[in-house]
Scaffold this motif. Structure first.
Motif, short mmCIF file in Angstrom:
data_model
loop_
_atom_site.label_atom_id
_atom_site.label_comp_id
_atom_site.label_asym_id
_atom_site.label_seq_id
_atom_site.Cartn_x
_atom_site.Cartn_y
_atom_site.Cartn_z
N LEU A 199 -26.25 27.06 28.30
CA LEU A 199 -27.09 28.19 27.86
C LEU A 199 -26.73 29.46 28.63
CD1 LEU A 199 -30.63 26.59 27.34
CD2 LEU A 199 -28.79 26.90 25.72
N LEU B 281 -25.28 32.93 26.86
CA LEU B 281 -25.90 34.25 27.02
C LEU B 281 -24.88 35.26 27.52
CD1 LEU B 281 -29.37 33.44 28.64
CD2 LEU B 281 -28.94 34.34 26.38
N PHE C 131 -28.87 37.79 17.90
CA PHE C 131 -28.74 36.37 17.54
C PHE C 131 -28.35 35.49 18.74
CE2 PHE C 131 -29.10 37.88 13.22
CZ PHE C 131 -29.81 36.85 12.62
N THR C 132 -27.96 36.12 19.85
CA THR C 132 -27.58 35.34 21.04
C THR C 132 -28.71 34.40 21.51
OG1 THR C 132 -25.97 36.98 21.71
CG2 THR C 132 -26.76 35.53 23.45
N PRO C 133 -29.97 34.89 21.64
CA PRO C 133 -31.04 33.96 22.06
C PRO C 133 -31.30 32.85 21.04
CG PRO C 133 -31.73 36.24 22.34
CD PRO C 133 -30.48 36.28 21.54
N GLN D 118 -29.06 29.99 21.46
CA GLN D 118 -29.49 29.10 22.56
C GLN D 118 -30.27 27.89 22.04
OE1 GLN D 118 -30.61 30.94 26.61
NE2 GLN D 118 -31.69 32.06 25.05
N ILE D 119 -31.15 28.15 21.07
CA ILE D 119 -31.97 27.04 20.53
C ILE D 119 -31.08 26.06 19.79
CG2 ILE D 119 -34.02 26.44 19.18
CD1 ILE D 119 -34.85 29.32 19.31
N ALA E 57 -29.45 23.94 22.26
CA ALA E 57 -30.41 22.97 22.80
C ALA E 57 -30.65 21.83 21.80
CB ALA E 57 -31.73 23.68 23.13
N CYS F 143 -31.18 38.93 28.72
CA CYS F 143 -30.08 37.95 28.56
C CYS F 143 -29.26 37.90 29.86
CB CYS F 143 -29.16 38.32 27.40
SG CYS F 143 -29.80 37.84 25.80
N SER G 267 -29.40 34.53 32.17
CA SER G 267 -28.15 33.82 32.42
C SER G 267 -28.03 33.46 33.91
CB SER G 267 -26.98 34.71 31.98
OG SER G 267 -25.78 34.16 32.39
N LEU H 70 -30.60 30.73 34.78
CA LEU H 70 -30.15 29.42 34.26
C LEU H 70 -29.09 28.83 35.18
CD1 LEU H 70 -30.04 30.25 30.46
CD2 LEU H 70 -31.23 28.29 31.41
N LEU I 70 -39.03 26.35 25.96
CA LEU I 70 -38.93 26.07 24.52
C LEU I 70 -40.30 25.72 23.94
CD1 LEU I 70 -35.61 24.01 24.48
CD2 LEU I 70 -35.94 26.27 23.49
N THR J 228 -35.94 36.58 26.22
CA THR J 228 -34.77 36.81 25.36
C THR J 228 -35.12 36.51 23.90
OG1 THR J 228 -33.93 34.56 25.67
CG2 THR J 228 -33.10 36.22 27.17
N LEU J 229 -35.80 35.39 23.67
CA LEU J 229 -36.11 34.98 22.30
C LEU J 229 -37.27 35.79 21.72
CD1 LEU J 229 -35.18 32.98 20.14
CD2 LEU J 229 -36.94 31.43 20.93
#
Lengths: 118, 288
Positions: free
Chosen positions: A16, A20, A77-79, A82-83, A86, B61, B65, B68, B79, B218-219
């Protein structure tokens, strides 16, 4: 078995983190190129971002706004990627609980965006 | 907004300031970008919020990073909470079409007042001094870690592995929804809600709460920004210099943070945010 589970979890962190970094770097490069073109061509007025559905068709035009739009789309769309990473990782590890949570999250994201973008 | 070199430089400087102070003080860039774009560059608040969200995606981001990589992010918790934050972010981005600018300015001003109070009086938003109400389980025993493979981290300061248990997940989900709404409605990351909730209510260690919040932002911001993008609030000439400034500022801020007196910086910046909050109220009433 349990040690392997911990190592797998660390791998997901690394994947991940890398995704990013790559996403931001790509977006940064595209936006820098687009901004340079924008400054040199002085493309006054046409500065609204190109809509998503029109972006694919216009991608061959090397226009400043299109390059910047592409950079922004890559960034946004980068985040979400990540999903997807995952999901693949949890499926591979057979972690059914978090695979389910990720799929629910993807569905919530897709439904929410479709509902709001239509 | 006319595309002039002066305007492009102003936007780059706005991003630079947001990235620099954001990473030095541990606040999202939204509290800096939105007031600067509305009060100084006189942009409509909806465009300022949309632009801010895109810039925060770039900033978060970069930060996420690093967290993480240091393994200070609880991916599973992030999540799970995002299943509530994402619908909140969508709701915030959709309802903004029906909210008039003065009301947005007032709401933003109120949140700014809270943040400035927290900074001046050193109330923890993103700091590390929230005492846990119950003691966290700290042990070097590896057995516990293996029993719960994601709920641990290695604390560099204490030089030991710290394990923890997560509490109050339903309340955390509810608060995450509110954080999502605030994020899209005000153009902020929502860390001011997520970090205290994760730390004080869910009992997550502060370092992990910050890392997980960064991952979630980020999301959350990307979801909100996509809707602003679709609704035509994102302009290339505004967002491009802003993102470039934010990324450069964030990289510089991370290096400067180690050398600067962060406590006094927080107080000075908190005072500045207080003045900005008052300016937002004055703008809402058309005084400025």
């Amino acid at each position: 078995m349990k040690v392997r589970s911990m190592v797998k979890s660390s791998n997901l962190h690394n994947w991940l983190s890398l995704s990013l970094k790559v996403g931001v770097f790509l977006a940064f490069v595209l936006i820098t190129i687009g901004s340079t073109i924008l400054c040199t061509t002085k493309n006054v007025g046409a500065d609204l971002i190109v809509p998503l559905n029109e972006l694919v068709g216009k991608i061959t035009n090397f226009d400043a706004v299109i390059v910047i739009s592409l950079g922004i789309v890559v960034l946004l769309f980068t985040p979400i990627i990540q999903i997807i990473i995952a999901v693949v990782k949890f499926a591979f590890d057979q972690d059914k609980l978090y695979l389910g949570i990720c799929l629910v999250l993807l569905c919530v994201l897709a439904i929410s965006l479709l509902f709001s973008l239509v | 907004m006319e595309l002039t070199i002066t305007n492009l430089c102003s936007l780059f400087a706005t991003g630079l300031i947001a990235g620099l102070f954001g990473s030095m003080l541990g606040v999202g860039g939204g509290f800096i970008i939105v007031p600067l774009l509305t009060l100084v560059l006189k942009l409509p608040i909806q465009i300022a919020i949309g632009s801010s969200l895109v810039a925060i995606v770039a900033n978060s981001c970069t930060a996420a990073s690093a967290y993480l990589k240091s393994r200070l992010t609880n991916i599973r918790l992030g999540l799970l909470l995002e299943t509530a934050t994402v619908p909140g972010a969508v709701l915030g981005a959709v309802v903004i079409c029906w909210i008039v600018s003065p009301i947005l300015s007032v709401v933003f001003g109120i949140v700014l007042l809270y943040v400035s109070y927290s900074m001046v009086f050193h109330k923890p938003i993103l700091s590390e001094d929230i005492p846990p109400r119950i003691s966290m389980e700290r042990t070097n025993a590896s057995r516990r870690i293996f029993n719960n493979s994601d709920n641990y981290y290695y604390d560099l300061g204490e030089k030991q592995i710290i394990t923890y248990k997560i509490n109050s997940i339903p309340l955390g989900l509810g608060m995450s929804f509110i954080a999502g709404v605030l994020s899209s409605l005000l153009g902020i990351g929502g860390g001011i809600v997520k970090v205290p909730v994760m730390h004080s209510i869910m009992r997550v260690p502060i370092k992990v709460a910050i890392g997980t919040s960064s991952f979630m932002i980020t999301l959350t911001t990307a979801t909100g920004a996509l809707i602003y993008y679709h609704n035509g609030y994102i302009y290339a000439s505004i967002v491009a210099p802003l993102i470039l400034g934010v990324v450069v500022g964030a990289l510089a801020g991370a290096n400067l943070a180690e050398k600067s007196q962060v406590v006094w910086l927080r107080r000075g910046f908190g005072t500045l945010l207080f003045i900005t909050a008052i300016s937002m109220f004055l703008r809402a009433t058309d005084v400025i």
